[in-house]
Design a protein around this motif. Structure first.
Motif, PDB file in Angstrom:
ATOM      1  N   ALA A  93     -65.311 -20.264   6.255  1.00 33.10           N
ATOM      2  CA  ALA A  93     -64.545 -19.455   7.203  1.00 33.10           C
ATOM      3  C   ALA A  93     -64.166 -20.282   8.421  1.00 33.10           C
ATOM      4  O   ALA A  93     -64.897 -21.187   8.849  1.00 33.10           O
ATOM      5  N   LEU A  94     -63.047 -19.955   8.985  1.00 32.69           N
ATOM      6  CA  LEU A  94     -62.572 -20.611  10.201  1.00 32.69           C
ATOM      7  C   LEU A  94     -62.667 -19.599  11.349  1.00 32.69           C
ATOM      8  O   LEU A  94     -61.938 -18.619  11.408  1.00 32.69           O
ATOM      9  N   ASP A  95     -63.609 -19.845  12.247  1.00 35.62           N
ATOM     10  CA  ASP A  95     -63.837 -18.966  13.383  1.00 35.62           C
ATOM     11  C   ASP A  95     -63.101 -19.554  14.584  1.00 35.62           C
ATOM     12  O   ASP A  95     -63.608 -20.463  15.261  1.00 35.62           O
ATOM     13  N   TRP A  96     -61.916 -19.003  14.867  1.00 37.46           N
ATOM     14  CA  TRP A  96     -61.110 -19.567  15.936  1.00 37.46           C
ATOM     15  C   TRP A  96     -61.663 -19.229  17.322  1.00 37.46           C
ATOM     16  O   TRP A  96     -61.380 -19.951  18.282  1.00 37.46           O
ATOM     17  N   TYR A  97     -62.483 -18.186  17.426  1.00 37.01           N
ATOM     18  CA  TYR A  97     -63.093 -17.882  18.723  1.00 37.01           C
ATOM     19  C   TYR A  97     -64.062 -18.999  19.114  1.00 37.01           C
ATOM     20  O   TYR A  97     -64.065 -19.485  20.242  1.00 37.01           O
ATOM     21  N   ALA A  98     -64.883 -19.403  18.175  1.00 38.82           N
ATOM     22  CA  ALA A  98     -65.851 -20.475  18.454  1.00 38.82           C
ATOM     23  C   ALA A  98     -65.187 -21.844  18.483  1.00 38.82           C
ATOM     24  O   ALA A  98     -65.661 -22.755  19.183  1.00 38.82           O
ATOM     25  N   GLY A  99     -64.100 -22.018  17.762  1.00 37.89           N
ATOM     26  CA  GLY A  99     -63.466 -23.338  17.682  1.00 37.89           C
ATOM     27  C   GLY A  99     -62.630 -23.677  18.902  1.00 37.89           C
ATOM     28  O   GLY A  99     -62.574 -24.841  19.321  1.00 37.89           O
ATOM     29  N   ASN A 100     -61.930 -22.708  19.518  1.00 39.70           N
ATOM     30  CA  ASN A 100     -61.134 -22.966  20.724  1.00 39.70           C
ATOM     31  C   ASN A 100     -62.000 -22.858  21.963  1.00 39.70           C
ATOM     32  O   ASN A 100     -63.157 -22.407  21.918  1.00 39.70           O
ATOM     33  N   ARG A 101     -61.459 -23.240  23.103  1.00 36.52           N
ATOM     34  CA  ARG A 101     -62.159 -23.064  24.372  1.00 36.52           C
ATOM     35  C   ARG A 101     -62.200 -21.580  24.720  1.00 36.52           C
ATOM     36  O   ARG A 101     -61.259 -20.836  24.448  1.00 36.52           O
TER      37      ARG A 101
END
Length: 266
Positions: free
Chosen positions: A187-195
């Protein structure tokens, strides 16, 4: 004895009277019955005239006729009409009606306009769809869209313009890109991946500044403020995290949504 002599004929006597019974033309004088036939004509005319007058009067009555003459109007008593009720006098000092009470507080962010100084370029998601990151995504009420900018966005100001003076009582935001693609280890968690944004300040027209500390959660975080009247709300990013780790790591500062609760003023 001889029979008596015949009596003298009376014709000559009748003839002697003829000059008194005939005219100079020799035409016989009208007989008495003819004289009587002329004598009843005047009597016949009288009832005919009466019948004609009666007939005309009846026609006028049936047709309604013209308006009554002044004499008839003078002898006819007018029908009394009820007097209209007296209206209360209007005082020039009567106070004006109170304006309608304002509506209940509601989220007005959907009716606002927004501007941001920097916006990241569009990209392509894992399914090949083009994804854009305009500031308008902060007003659509959808958590899986976002505004984002390259790098650390500390100090950046995003300005929201309301539709006229508004009494604001609550503000808030989702402080990252609250979108996850897929599930499991891949899975790609964009909340955790971006600032993520850790602290902000809300600034209003009269100079009021309301600080807000934010947690690492993916839902709306709101804070109440003392009611303040304003037409613009400025969101100042005070603290921004570092980018995340792993496959979802992206060096962008992101926000998913904003709420501005208040009441428009008349």
């Amino acid at each position: 004895m001889l029979p008596p002599p015949p009596s003298a004929a009376r014709y000559p006597l009748f003839a002697d009277d003829a000059p008194h019974l005939t005219g100079s033309t020799g035409a016989p004088a009208p007989s008495e019955p003819a004289h009587r036939s002329r004598s009843w004509l005047p009597w016949l005319a009288v009832p005919l005239v009466l019948l004609l007058v009666a007939g005309l009067g009846g026609a006028l009555l049936l047709s309604g006729g013209e308006e009554p003459t002044e004499e008839a109007a003078a002898t006819t008593a007018p029908t009394p009409q009820p007097e209209p009720p007296a209206s209360a006098p209007v005082s020039p000092t009567t106070p004006a009606a109170e304006p309608a009470k304002p509506e209940e507080p509601a989220d007005l962010a959907r009716l606002a306009a927004v501007s941001a100084p920097v916006t990241a370029p569009a990209s392509t998601d894992t399914e090949g769809n083009v994804t854009r990151y305009e500031a308008g995504n902060l007003l659509d009420g959808v958590e899986t869209t976002c505004w984002r900018m390259p790098g650390d966005g500390s100090g950046t100001e995003i300005v929201f313009t309301l539709d006229g003076p508004t009494e604001i009582s609550t503000v808030g935001l989702i402080n990252g890109y609250a979108k996850t693609v897929g599930s499991g280890p891949r899975a790609l968690d964009w909340y955790a991946g971006n600032r993520r944004v850790g602290a902000v300040e809300w600034v209003f027209d009269d100079g009021t500044v309301v600080p807000q500390e934010l947690e690492e959660i993916r839902t709306m975080q709101a804070t109440e403020v003392d009611p303040v009247t304003t037409t613009t709300v400025t969101l100042r990013l005070v603290e921004v995290s570092a980018p995340g780790q792993g496959r979802a790591r992206r060096d962008f500062t992101a926000l998913s949504d904003v709420t501005l609760v208040g009441v428009p003023l008349p």
